[in-house]
Write a protein that holds these residues in place. Structure first.
Motif, PDB file in Angstrom:
ATOM      1  N   ARG A 212       0.840  -1.216   0.000  1.00  0.00           N
ATOM      2  CA  ARG A 212       0.000   0.000   0.000  1.00  0.00           C
ATOM      3  C   ARG A 212       0.864   1.251   0.000  1.00  0.00           C
ATOM      4  N   ARG A 213       1.957   1.195   0.739  1.00  0.00           N
ATOM      5  CA  ARG A 213       2.883   2.329   0.806  1.00  0.00           C
ATOM      6  C   ARG A 213       3.548   2.561  -0.547  1.00  0.00           C
ATOM      7  N   LEU A 214       3.985   1.486  -1.189  1.00  0.00           N
ATOM      8  CA  LEU A 214       4.638   1.625  -2.497  1.00  0.00           C
ATOM      9  C   LEU A 214       3.666   2.143  -3.559  1.00  0.00           C
ATOM     10  N   ILE A 215       2.410   1.684  -3.501  1.00  0.00           N
ATOM     11  CA  ILE A 215       1.404   2.133  -4.471  1.00  0.00           C
ATOM     12  C   ILE A 215       1.124   3.628  -4.298  1.00  0.00           C
ATOM     13  N   ALA A 216       0.980   4.077  -3.055  1.00  0.00           N
ATOM     14  CA  ALA A 216       0.749   5.507  -2.804  1.00  0.00           C
ATOM     15  C   ALA A 216       1.919   6.348  -3.293  1.00  0.00           C
ATOM     16  N   GLN A 217       3.120   5.862  -3.068  1.00  0.00           N
ATOM     17  CA  GLN A 217       4.310   6.591  -3.513  1.00  0.00           C
ATOM     18  C   GLN A 217       4.371   6.658  -5.044  1.00  0.00           C
ATOM     19  N   GLU A 218       4.007   5.582  -5.714  1.00  0.00           N
ATOM     20  CA  GLU A 218       4.008   5.553  -7.180  1.00  0.00           C
ATOM     21  C   GLU A 218       2.997   6.550  -7.751  1.00  0.00           C
ATOM     22  N   VAL A 219       1.827   6.627  -7.141  1.00  0.00           N
ATOM     23  CA  VAL A 219       0.797   7.558  -7.617  1.00  0.00           C
ATOM     24  C   VAL A 219       1.246   8.998  -7.422  1.00  0.00           C
ATOM     25  N   LEU A 220       1.864   9.299  -6.297  1.00  0.00           N
ATOM     26  CA  LEU A 220       2.329  10.664  -6.052  1.00  0.00           C
ATOM     27  C   LEU A 220       3.444  11.071  -7.001  1.00  0.00           C
ATOM     28  N   ASN A 221       4.243  10.099  -7.460  1.00  0.00           N
ATOM     29  CA  ASN A 221       5.375  10.408  -8.340  1.00  0.00           C
ATOM     30  C   ASN A 221       5.001  10.438  -9.815  1.00  0.00           C
ATOM     31  N   ASP A 222       3.834   9.891 -10.180  1.00  0.00           N
ATOM     32  CA  ASP A 222       3.433   9.840 -11.589  1.00  0.00           C
ATOM     33  C   ASP A 222       2.298  10.837 -11.827  1.00  0.00           C
ATOM     34  N   PRO A 223       2.533  11.910 -12.591  1.00  0.00           N
ATOM     35  CA  PRO A 223       1.479  12.919 -12.814  1.00  0.00           C
ATOM     36  C   PRO A 223       0.226  12.353 -13.466  1.00  0.00           C
ATOM     37  N   LEU A 224       0.391  11.361 -14.350  1.00  0.00           N
ATOM     38  CA  LEU A 224      -0.774  10.801 -15.031  1.00  0.00           C
ATOM     39  C   LEU A 224      -1.654  10.025 -14.062  1.00  0.00           C
ATOM     40  N   LEU A 225      -1.037   9.202 -13.209  1.00  0.00           N
ATOM     41  CA  LEU A 225      -1.821   8.461 -12.218  1.00  0.00           C
ATOM     42  C   LEU A 225      -2.454   9.416 -11.207  1.00  0.00           C
ATOM     43  N   LEU A 226      -1.716  10.443 -10.819  1.00  0.00           N
ATOM     44  CA  LEU A 226      -2.247  11.397  -9.845  1.00  0.00           C
ATOM     45  C   LEU A 226      -3.436  12.164 -10.422  1.00  0.00           C
ATOM     46  N   SER A 227      -3.418  12.417 -11.728  1.00  0.00           N
ATOM     47  CA  SER A 227      -4.531  13.140 -12.346  1.00  0.00           C
ATOM     48  C   SER A 227      -5.829  12.343 -12.272  1.00  0.00           C
ATOM     49  N   LEU A 228      -5.747  11.011 -12.214  1.00  0.00           N
ATOM     50  CA  LEU A 228      -6.952  10.192 -12.115  1.00  0.00           C
ATOM     51  C   LEU A 228      -7.657  10.377 -10.774  1.00  0.00           C
ATOM     52  N   VAL A 229      -6.897  10.791  -9.752  1.00  0.00           N
ATOM     53  CA  VAL A 229      -7.493  11.019  -8.433  1.00  0.00           C
ATOM     54  C   VAL A 229      -8.491  12.164  -8.491  1.00  0.00           C
ATOM     55  N   ARG A 230      -8.380  13.019  -9.510  1.00  0.00           N
ATOM     56  CA  ARG A 230      -9.307  14.137  -9.656  1.00  0.00           C
ATOM     57  C   ARG A 230     -10.741  13.655  -9.882  1.00  0.00           C
ATOM     58  N   GLY A 233     -14.772   9.458  -6.751  1.00  0.00           N
ATOM     59  CA  GLY A 233     -14.808   8.026  -6.506  1.00  0.00           C
ATOM     60  C   GLY A 233     -13.501   7.319  -6.742  1.00  0.00           C
ATOM     61  N   VAL A 234     -12.484   8.025  -7.243  1.00  0.00           N
ATOM     62  CA  VAL A 234     -11.188   7.414  -7.565  1.00  0.00           C
ATOM     63  C   VAL A 234     -10.147   7.911  -6.583  1.00  0.00           C
ATOM     64  N   ARG A 235      -9.532   6.984  -5.850  1.00  0.00           N
ATOM     65  CA  ARG A 235      -8.410   7.323  -4.985  1.00  0.00           C
ATOM     66  C   ARG A 235      -7.149   6.661  -5.527  1.00  0.00           C
ATOM     67  N   ASP A 236      -6.101   6.690  -4.731  1.00  0.00           N
ATOM     68  CA  ASP A 236      -4.799   6.251  -5.242  1.00  0.00           C
ATOM     69  C   ASP A 236      -4.788   4.778  -5.636  1.00  0.00           C
ATOM     70  N   LEU A 237      -5.483   3.921  -4.885  1.00  0.00           N
ATOM     71  CA  LEU A 237      -5.455   2.488  -5.192  1.00  0.00           C
ATOM     72  C   LEU A 237      -6.154   2.203  -6.524  1.00  0.00           C
ATOM     73  N   ILE A 238      -7.315   2.820  -6.739  1.00  0.00           N
ATOM     74  CA  ILE A 238      -8.026   2.618  -8.006  1.00  0.00           C
ATOM     75  C   ILE A 238      -7.245   3.257  -9.156  1.00  0.00           C
ATOM     76  N   ALA A 239      -6.659   4.430  -8.923  1.00  0.00           N
ATOM     77  CA  ALA A 239      -5.864   5.081  -9.968  1.00  0.00           C
ATOM     78  C   ALA A 239      -4.683   4.209 -10.374  1.00  0.00           C
ATOM     79  N   PHE A 240      -4.024   3.607  -9.394  1.00  0.00           N
ATOM     80  CA  PHE A 240      -2.899   2.728  -9.697  1.00  0.00           C
ATOM     81  C   PHE A 240      -3.370   1.486 -10.461  1.00  0.00           C
ATOM     82  N   ALA A 241      -4.509   0.913 -10.058  1.00  0.00           N
ATOM     83  CA  ALA A 241      -5.043  -0.265 -10.745  1.00  0.00           C
ATOM     84  C   ALA A 241      -5.411   0.060 -12.188  1.00  0.00           C
TER      85      ALA A 241
END
Length: 415
Positions: A212-230, A233-241
């Motif tokens: 879970r920690r690695l997935i959160a870190q990956e989302v914060l470091n990738d602008p494209l994945l982080l944009s999905l959080v916008r 209903g989508v948080r970091d785990l769903i954005a990473f998936a």
């Protein structure tokens, strides 16, 4: 016949195993015309590159059935300029003969299935997407293991007449040992069983927190994945998936293609005099579909414009499941537009998005923050900056993106 049959000189069926492979070289454009030139039976897999360079040409096409190591084999062949495709195993499994089967027969069958054009091709993920898939599957297994061990511990306690209060912190060693000791006068053997179950539960929970920690870190470091959080209903785990399962969004030419891939298009059977229309649970990517359904349920509990649209649909159709599936489909369309760069600048972050970013940073924990070498404030400001200048798609039920008309060249003047 396969539409791409003119793109290769020969088709080579490859039946691969963890330690060996069998290859059948076929010459011909259709299954009926195909002639088996030669079969290489049970060749050591370590000799794959050498064998391909000696017995195949760059114009040949190698096809193999989807299995555990099929993607790695395709990458090894690509490194020596050999084309290879992975075929869906569900269809090939139905072609297996009931009375006789061996590697020779399987290799020929794989090649002829491709020539017939009935076997679907599986997309080979790029290395980054493959690694993200490995992370996601490891996290899912850790979550499943944690749930199993928690249930086993509660079951053992219940068998001994002990019922835990809701919210008992079983994953914290000191607190769990102290509270369980006070619940009953355990015998030494009973307490040893409880200690063993607690050790397994805490180990599974530690693995879950690690991924879970690695997935959160990956989302914060990738602008494209982080944009999905916008998206609501989508948080970091769903954005990473989404990033791990979809991969290259370029392979979906239109939103409907992504919706079909996820499996959010209702199934139907219009044959003969009857017409049957069913749900969305029998095709597509079940893992991604279940996540989007969870996100849709979260949207319906919010005050977003799409939630109002979904509630009206639910009242009109008198079906909660239908409304949830429809909202999930809208969410899949929004994901397609966002990943394709159809975005609108975000001037300011609302309270809901600020709360999301804070929770993503919380998932990092102390170890994650130490690994990044940054403070919570620094990470938060970087995430805000990325979201302001990154991709944004407002989830509105009636909004559509219309392609800009291409500039027309003026017609030449008449003489």
């Amino acid at each position: 016949m396969n539409d791409n049959a003119t793109d290769f000189e020969r088709v080579i069926g490859l039946d691969a195993h963890p330690d060996s492979f069998t290859a059948a070289l076929l010459q011909g454009r259709t299954p009926a015309q195909a002639i088996v030139q030669r079969v290489f039976n049970k060749v050591c897999l370590s000799r794959l590159a050498t064998w391909a360079q000696q017995h195949t040409h760059p114009q040949d096409l190698i096809v193999l059935e989807a299995s555990g190591n099929s993607f790695q084999i395709v990458r090894r062949l690509a490194a020596i300029q050999r084309r290879a495709l992975v075929l869906e195993s569900a269809h090939l499994g139905k072609l297996k003969e009931a009375h006789a089967n061996n590697d020779r027969i399987s290799a020929v069958r794989i090649a002829k299935a491709y020539l017939a054009g009935t076997a679907k091709t599986v997309w080979v993920p790029d290395p980054v997407t493959q690694e993200r898939r490995d992370w996601y599957h490891a996290h899912r297994k850790a979550v499943k293991r944690t749930t199993q061990m928690r249930a086993r511990l509660k079951s053992y306690l219940s068998d001994n007449g002990v019922r835990l209060k809701k919210g008992t912190p079983l994953t914290e060693p000191e607190i769990a040992h102290k509270q369980l000791r006070q619940l009953k006068d355990w015998s030494p053997r009973q307490w040893q069983v409880i200690e063993g179950l607690l050790m397994e539960l805490q180990h599974a929970e530690a693995q879950r927190q690690h991924w879970r920690r690695l997935i959160a870190q990956e989302v914060l470091n990738d602008p494209l994945l982080l944009s999905l959080v916008r998206l609501c209903g989508v948080r970091d785990l769903i954005a990473f998936a989404i990033g791990a399962i979809i991969g290259d969004i370029g392979r979906f030419a239109k939103p409907r293609s992504l919706v079909n891939f996820v499996g959010l298009t209702p199934a139907f059977d219009d044959s003969g005099e009857g017409c049957w229309r069913g749900g969305v649970a029998f095709h597509g990517r079940k893992d991604l579909r279940s996540l989007l359904v969870e996100a849709a349920q979260s949207i319906l509990r919010s005050k977003e414009p799409l939630a109002k649209w979904g509630k009206k649909l639910m009242a009109r159709k008198s079906s909660m499941k239908l409304a949830v599936a429809a909202v999930a489909r809208k969410l899949a369309v929004a994901i397609w537009y966002l990943l394709h760069g159809r975005w609108t600048p975000l001037e300011e972050l609302d309270e809901r998005l600020v709360l999301k970013v804070g929770k993503v940073i919380t998932h990092l924990g102390a170890k994650g923050l130490k690994a990044t070498g940054k403070t919570r404030k620094t990470l938060r400001e970087q995430a805000y900056q990325t979201l302001r200048h990154g991709r944004t798609y407002l989830l509105e039920p009636v909004r559509k993106f219309v392609p800009k008309p291409k500039p027309q060249t003026p017609a030449p003047a008449q003489a």
